[in-house]
Design a protein around this motif. Structure first.
Motif, PDB file in Angstrom:
ATOM      1  N   PHE A 333       0.829  -1.212   0.000  1.00  0.00           N
ATOM      2  CA  PHE A 333       0.000   0.000   0.000  1.00  0.00           C
ATOM      3  C   PHE A 333       0.860   1.257   0.000  1.00  0.00           C
ATOM      4  CE2 PHE A 333      -2.735   3.323   1.786  1.00  0.00           C
ATOM      5  CZ  PHE A 333      -3.796   3.231   0.889  1.00  0.00           C
ATOM      6  N   ASP A 334       2.024   1.235   0.686  1.00  0.00           N
ATOM      7  CA  ASP A 334       2.944   2.373   0.641  1.00  0.00           C
ATOM      8  C   ASP A 334       3.375   2.656  -0.799  1.00  0.00           C
ATOM      9  OD1 ASP A 334       2.984   2.971   3.346  1.00  0.00           O
ATOM     10  OD2 ASP A 334       4.529   1.474   3.757  1.00  0.00           O
ATOM     11  N   LYS A 335       3.703   1.586  -1.506  1.00  0.00           N
ATOM     12  CA  LYS A 335       4.111   1.751  -2.911  1.00  0.00           C
ATOM     13  C   LYS A 335       2.957   2.329  -3.725  1.00  0.00           C
ATOM     14  CE  LYS A 335       7.135  -2.291  -2.744  1.00  0.00           C
ATOM     15  NZ  LYS A 335       7.305  -3.680  -3.204  1.00  0.00           N
ATOM     16  N   TYR A 336       1.782   1.771  -3.501  1.00  0.00           N
ATOM     17  CA  TYR A 336       0.604   2.238  -4.244  1.00  0.00           C
ATOM     18  C   TYR A 336       0.332   3.720  -3.953  1.00  0.00           C
ATOM     19  CZ  TYR A 336      -4.249   2.766  -5.666  1.00  0.00           C
ATOM     20  OH  TYR A 336      -5.400   3.229  -6.256  1.00  0.00           O
ATOM     21  N   LYS A 337       0.427   4.084  -2.682  1.00  0.00           N
ATOM     22  CA  LYS A 337       0.162   5.458  -2.272  1.00  0.00           C
ATOM     23  C   LYS A 337       1.133   6.429  -2.952  1.00  0.00           C
ATOM     24  CE  LYS A 337      -0.532   8.054   2.038  1.00  0.00           C
ATOM     25  NZ  LYS A 337      -0.478   7.957   3.507  1.00  0.00           N
ATOM     26  N   GLN A 338       2.426   6.057  -2.962  1.00  0.00           N
ATOM     27  CA  GLN A 338       3.413   6.900  -3.623  1.00  0.00           C
ATOM     28  C   GLN A 338       3.105   7.042  -5.110  1.00  0.00           C
ATOM     29  OE1 GLN A 338       6.048   8.714  -2.494  1.00  0.00           O
ATOM     30  NE2 GLN A 338       5.169   8.295  -0.493  1.00  0.00           N
ATOM     31  N   GLU A 339       2.722   5.951  -5.725  1.00  0.00           N
ATOM     32  CA  GLU A 339       2.400   5.954  -7.160  1.00  0.00           C
ATOM     33  C   GLU A 339       1.265   6.933  -7.456  1.00  0.00           C
ATOM     34  OE1 GLU A 339       0.527   2.663 -10.108  1.00  0.00           O
ATOM     35  OE2 GLU A 339       2.274   1.982  -8.976  1.00  0.00           O
ATOM     36  N   VAL A 340       0.219   6.878  -6.640  1.00  0.00           N
ATOM     37  CA  VAL A 340      -0.947   7.741  -6.851  1.00  0.00           C
ATOM     38  C   VAL A 340      -0.600   9.201  -6.561  1.00  0.00           C
ATOM     39  CG1 VAL A 340      -3.286   8.287  -6.070  1.00  0.00           C
ATOM     40  CG2 VAL A 340      -2.598   5.906  -6.370  1.00  0.00           C
ATOM     41  N   LEU A 341       0.051   9.448  -5.419  1.00  0.00           N
ATOM     42  CA  LEU A 341       0.336  10.829  -5.009  1.00  0.00           C
ATOM     43  C   LEU A 341       1.282  11.531  -5.983  1.00  0.00           C
ATOM     44  CD1 LEU A 341       0.662  10.468  -1.130  1.00  0.00           C
ATOM     45  CD2 LEU A 341      -1.286  11.318  -2.442  1.00  0.00           C
ATOM     46  N   LEU A 342       2.155  10.780  -6.605  1.00  0.00           N
ATOM     47  CA  LEU A 342       3.070  11.372  -7.590  1.00  0.00           C
ATOM     48  C   LEU A 342       2.459  11.438  -8.988  1.00  0.00           C
ATOM     49  CD1 LEU A 342       6.357   9.641  -6.415  1.00  0.00           C
ATOM     50  CD2 LEU A 342       5.863  12.081  -6.312  1.00  0.00           C
ATOM     51  N   GLY A 343       1.283  10.821  -9.150  1.00  0.00           N
ATOM     52  CA  GLY A 343       0.610  10.854 -10.454  1.00  0.00           C
ATOM     53  C   GLY A 343       1.242   9.941 -11.486  1.00  0.00           C
ATOM     54  N   HIS A 344       2.075   8.997 -11.021  1.00  0.00           N
ATOM     55  CA  HIS A 344       2.774   8.095 -11.949  1.00  0.00           C
ATOM     56  C   HIS A 344       2.061   6.736 -12.000  1.00  0.00           C
ATOM     57  CE1 HIS A 344       6.567  10.601 -10.888  1.00  0.00           C
ATOM     58  NE2 HIS A 344       5.861  11.167 -11.833  1.00  0.00           N
ATOM     59  N   PRO A 354      -6.423  -9.146  -6.464  1.00  0.00           N
ATOM     60  CA  PRO A 354      -7.556  -9.129  -5.523  1.00  0.00           C
ATOM     61  C   PRO A 354      -7.102  -9.083  -4.065  1.00  0.00           C
ATOM     62  CG  PRO A 354      -7.889 -10.790  -7.226  1.00  0.00           C
ATOM     63  CD  PRO A 354      -6.496 -10.297  -7.379  1.00  0.00           C
ATOM     64  N   ASN A 355      -5.988  -9.755  -3.765  1.00  0.00           N
ATOM     65  CA  ASN A 355      -5.490  -9.755  -2.381  1.00  0.00           C
ATOM     66  C   ASN A 355      -5.097  -8.351  -1.931  1.00  0.00           C
ATOM     67  OD1 ASN A 355      -5.819 -12.515  -1.985  1.00  0.00           O
ATOM     68  ND2 ASN A 355      -3.833 -12.979  -2.934  1.00  0.00           N
ATOM     69  N   PHE A 356      -4.514  -7.582  -2.846  1.00  0.00           N
ATOM     70  CA  PHE A 356      -4.136  -6.205  -2.514  1.00  0.00           C
ATOM     71  C   PHE A 356      -5.376  -5.417  -2.087  1.00  0.00           C
ATOM     72  CE2 PHE A 356      -4.147  -1.785  -3.986  1.00  0.00           C
ATOM     73  CZ  PHE A 356      -3.137  -1.255  -3.195  1.00  0.00           C
ATOM     74  N   ASN A 360      -6.088  -4.169   1.817  1.00  0.00           N
ATOM     75  CA  ASN A 360      -5.793  -2.745   2.025  1.00  0.00           C
ATOM     76  C   ASN A 360      -7.000  -1.818   1.876  1.00  0.00           C
ATOM     77  OD1 ASN A 360      -2.709  -2.631   2.292  1.00  0.00           O
ATOM     78  ND2 ASN A 360      -2.958  -3.832   0.415  1.00  0.00           N
ATOM     79  N   ILE A 361      -8.184  -2.373   1.686  1.00  0.00           N
ATOM     80  CA  ILE A 361      -9.325  -1.527   1.348  1.00  0.00           C
ATOM     81  C   ILE A 361      -9.612  -0.461   2.415  1.00  0.00           C
ATOM     82  CG2 ILE A 361     -11.161  -2.993   2.318  1.00  0.00           C
ATOM     83  CD1 ILE A 361     -11.174  -1.116  -1.060  1.00  0.00           C
ATOM     84  N   THR A 362      -9.410  -0.803   3.705  1.00  0.00           N
ATOM     85  CA  THR A 362      -9.683   0.202   4.756  1.00  0.00           C
ATOM     86  C   THR A 362      -8.626   1.305   4.788  1.00  0.00           C
ATOM     87  OG1 THR A 362      -8.536  -1.173   6.383  1.00  0.00           O
ATOM     88  CG2 THR A 362     -10.936  -1.420   6.227  1.00  0.00           C
ATOM     89  N   ASN A 363      -7.427   1.014   4.230  1.00  0.00           N
ATOM     90  CA  ASN A 363      -6.382   2.041   4.176  1.00  0.00           C
ATOM     91  C   ASN A 363      -6.791   3.230   3.304  1.00  0.00           C
ATOM     92  OD1 ASN A 363      -4.643   0.578   5.822  1.00  0.00           O
ATOM     93  ND2 ASN A 363      -3.673  -0.471   4.096  1.00  0.00           N
ATOM     94  N   PHE A 364      -7.709   2.992   2.376  1.00  0.00           N
ATOM     95  CA  PHE A 364      -8.169   4.066   1.487  1.00  0.00           C
ATOM     96  C   PHE A 364      -8.968   5.132   2.253  1.00  0.00           C
ATOM     97  CE2 PHE A 364      -7.005   0.916  -1.569  1.00  0.00           C
ATOM     98  CZ  PHE A 364      -6.685   1.601  -2.731  1.00  0.00           C
ATOM     99  N   GLU A 365      -9.361   4.816   3.484  1.00  0.00           N
ATOM    100  CA  GLU A 365     -10.137   5.779   4.280  1.00  0.00           C
ATOM    101  C   GLU A 365      -9.249   6.825   4.953  1.00  0.00           C
ATOM    102  OE1 GLU A 365     -12.364   3.430   7.017  1.00  0.00           O
ATOM    103  OE2 GLU A 365     -13.323   2.217   5.451  1.00  0.00           O
ATOM    104  N   PHE A 398     -12.318  -0.034  -5.916  1.00  0.00           N
ATOM    105  CA  PHE A 398     -12.722   0.455  -4.594  1.00  0.00           C
ATOM    106  C   PHE A 398     -14.224   0.242  -4.400  1.00  0.00           C
ATOM    107  CE2 PHE A 398     -14.392   3.757  -1.793  1.00  0.00           C
ATOM    108  CZ  PHE A 398     -13.627   3.528  -0.656  1.00  0.00           C
ATOM    109  N   ILE A 399     -15.009   0.523  -5.430  1.00  0.00           N
ATOM    110  CA  ILE A 399     -16.467   0.320  -5.341  1.00  0.00           C
ATOM    111  C   ILE A 399     -16.769  -1.147  -5.072  1.00  0.00           C
ATOM    112  CG2 ILE A 399     -18.643   0.422  -6.635  1.00  0.00           C
ATOM    113  CD1 ILE A 399     -17.336   2.778  -8.234  1.00  0.00           C
ATOM    114  N   GLN A 400     -16.003  -2.036  -5.720  1.00  0.00           N
ATOM    115  CA  GLN A 400     -16.260  -3.473  -5.567  1.00  0.00           C
ATOM    116  C   GLN A 400     -15.920  -3.981  -4.166  1.00  0.00           C
ATOM    117  OE1 GLN A 400     -14.383  -5.984  -8.468  1.00  0.00           O
ATOM    118  NE2 GLN A 400     -14.923  -7.878  -7.388  1.00  0.00           N
ATOM    119  N   TYR A 401     -14.789  -3.481  -3.596  1.00  0.00           N
ATOM    120  CA  TYR A 401     -14.290  -4.095  -2.365  1.00  0.00           C
ATOM    121  C   TYR A 401     -14.681  -3.340  -1.088  1.00  0.00           C
ATOM    122  CZ  TYR A 401     -11.570  -7.445  -5.060  1.00  0.00           C
ATOM    123  OH  TYR A 401     -11.209  -8.475  -5.893  1.00  0.00           O
ATOM    124  N   HIS A 402     -15.082  -2.078  -1.195  1.00  0.00           N
ATOM    125  CA  HIS A 402     -15.447  -1.313  -0.001  1.00  0.00           C
ATOM    126  C   HIS A 402     -16.963  -1.319   0.180  1.00  0.00           C
ATOM    127  CE1 HIS A 402     -15.866   2.005   2.858  1.00  0.00           C
ATOM    128  NE2 HIS A 402     -14.557   1.906   3.088  1.00  0.00           N
TER     129      HIS A 402
END
Length: 452
Positions: A333-344, A354-356, A360-365, A398-402
């Motif tokens: 999730f740290d990697k994913y967060k960096q990817e999104v925040l940097l726009g890359h 699916p495991n990701f 990590n679905i609650t981390n999106f909150e 996110f819609i599917q898993y949250h």
């Protein structure tokens, strides 16, 4: 001639009426005697005089700069000092000789930074930076030239000197006095002065760090390569100071450094950037950012090149090991967060794992659904088809898993943005925008059906 374009050689061709200055008591008879011996002599003759009686000549020069305001004379004396120090920079120590303990050797140069034309400003800056950098250091409250560090004196204090110098350097980076010379001169001096912790603190307080960032970009000409090197050297020196590191974390310094190190063939530029990476690796989110910008692969490419500098090779190995450790520590999730925040955004494996999403679905909150807000912004702002497609897909996941995914994403006004992208010229964007819109309308109940 435009005084901004004066050279030391041109200035030293002048005849200065020293006798007139003595008759008006602006200089003493002793000063005149020393000047007659020194003025218009060969370099070897001047060197011998400085070896025999250097502090006396320094005192004469400083007194003239203090007492005489005529521009041509001030320029001439600064040119004499500049010539003296250029021939042998170690002569800067003469300004700290014990015999000058009661002379305010800093004040004339500090004052002239703000008063004179560009020639006077540039020479004063260069000279002051050099004599400050070789000043005696304090040991047990005693300055090594014999003064106590707490002595009451009319001399300009070193803290005032450094603060004034940093203030002037920052002013030149913001509003250059000379269109071509101000910035290189300021950066050259900062590359020396920022070796001192107290200067780093003053520079950060003066909001100077942001003035360096635009200078970190690929260079081609010899002059611009030197400026780039010295700007990178400043960043490296600042990487040892936590307050500067905190500020750098809010800028785009990392992508700029990566872009330079990818394209530079100058060994000294690559070395100072690699050393900066090594310093920043363990601080804040820099490690994750380096990984996201592809630095592990770049380091491998750099290692394959034929560098002659053993320190550079050692630093590359250390950086590679540090990046490997960082990759192990980073959660998905740290990697994913960096990817999104940097726009890359790219189709890295986690997006379709699916495991990701389950893990990590609650981390999106976190931070009031910050990551989702950035994904929605990407739909609005990005021109990159891959980023748009991945953002649409991630919103649909996110819609599917949250449990409340559909409501949250609708509240963020993602539906309108995704619907616009259904007409995008890129098929991958269209496909994932459609998936996002379908899930928004139908909810997670039909997700598996729509996925198929």
């Amino acid at each position: 001639m435009d005084r901004a374009e004066l050279t030391t050689e041109q200035v030293l061709k002048r005849d200065i009426p020293w006798e007139t200055y003595m008759s008006t008591k602006l200089i003493t008879g002793t000063c005149l005697q020393l000047l007659r011996r020194y003025d218009n002599r060969s370099e070897s003759q001047r060197a011998a005089l400085l070896d025999d009686d250097g502090p006396a000549y320094v005192q004469v020069f400083v007194n003239i700069l203090r007492d005489i305001a005529k521009e041509e004379t001030v320029e001439y004396v600064l040119a004499l000092i500049d010539e003296m120090l250029t021939a042998n920079p170690k002569r800067a120590r003469l300004f700290h000789d014990r015999s000058l303990a009661n002379e305010d050797t800093y004040e004339p140069f500090l004052r002239l930074l703000w008063k004179g034309n560009w020639f006077i400003q540039e020479k004063s800056c260069k000279i002051l930076s050099l004599i400050v950098s070789v000043r005696p250091k304090i040991q047990d409250g005693i300055v090594l030239n014999g003064n106590t560090s707490h002595s009451k004196s009319t001399r300009t204090g070193i803290n005032d000197v450094l603060k004034g110098l940093v203030e002037w350097l920052c002013s030149q980076l913001k509003n250059p006095s000379h269109p071509n010379c101000s910035v290189p001169t300021a950066i050259n001096c900062l590359a020396t002065l920022l070796r001192e912790p107290c200067v780093r603190a003053s520079f950060v307080q003066a909001d100077g760090v942001k003035l360096l960032i635009p200078l970190i970009s690929p260079a081609s000409t010899q002059q611009s390569i030197q400026l780039l090197y010295e700007a990178c050297l400043c960043i490296w020196l600042l990487s040892y100071y936590d307050a500067a590191v905190d500020y750098l974390a809010t800028t785009r310094i990392m992508p700029r450094l990566v872009e330079v190190v990818k394209s530079s063939t100058k060994e000294k530029v690559v070395r100072v950037i690699v050393l900066t990476f090594r310093n920043l690796l363990a601080k804040g989110a820099f490690g994750a950012q380096m990984i996201d910008l592809g630095l592990p692969h770049i380091v491998q490419s750099l290692k394959a090149q034929a560098w002659s500098d053993e320190d550079l090779l050692a630093a590359l190995n250390q950086l590679e090991d540090g990046l490997k450790d960082n990759i192990k520590r980073l959660s998905s999730f740290d990697k994913y967060k960096q990817e999104v925040l940097l726009g890359h955004l790219d189709w890295s494996p986690m997006h379709k794992d699916p495991n990701f999403w389950r893990d990590n679905i609650t981390n999106f909150e976190e931070n009031d659904f910050q990551i989702l807000r950035v994904l929605v912004t990407i739909l609005d702002m990005s021109n990159d088809p891959t980023a748009l497609a991945v953002a649409c897909y991630d919103l649909s996941q996110f819609i599917q898993y949250h449990p409340g995914g559909r409501i949250v994403v609708s509240d963020l006004k993602a539906k309108e943005r995704a619907m616009k992208l259904m007409n995008h010229e890129n098929a991958e964007v269209t496909k994932n925008a459609l998936l996002c819109v379908q899930r928004l309308f139908l909810g997670a109940k039909y997700a598996s059906f729509l996925q198929s």
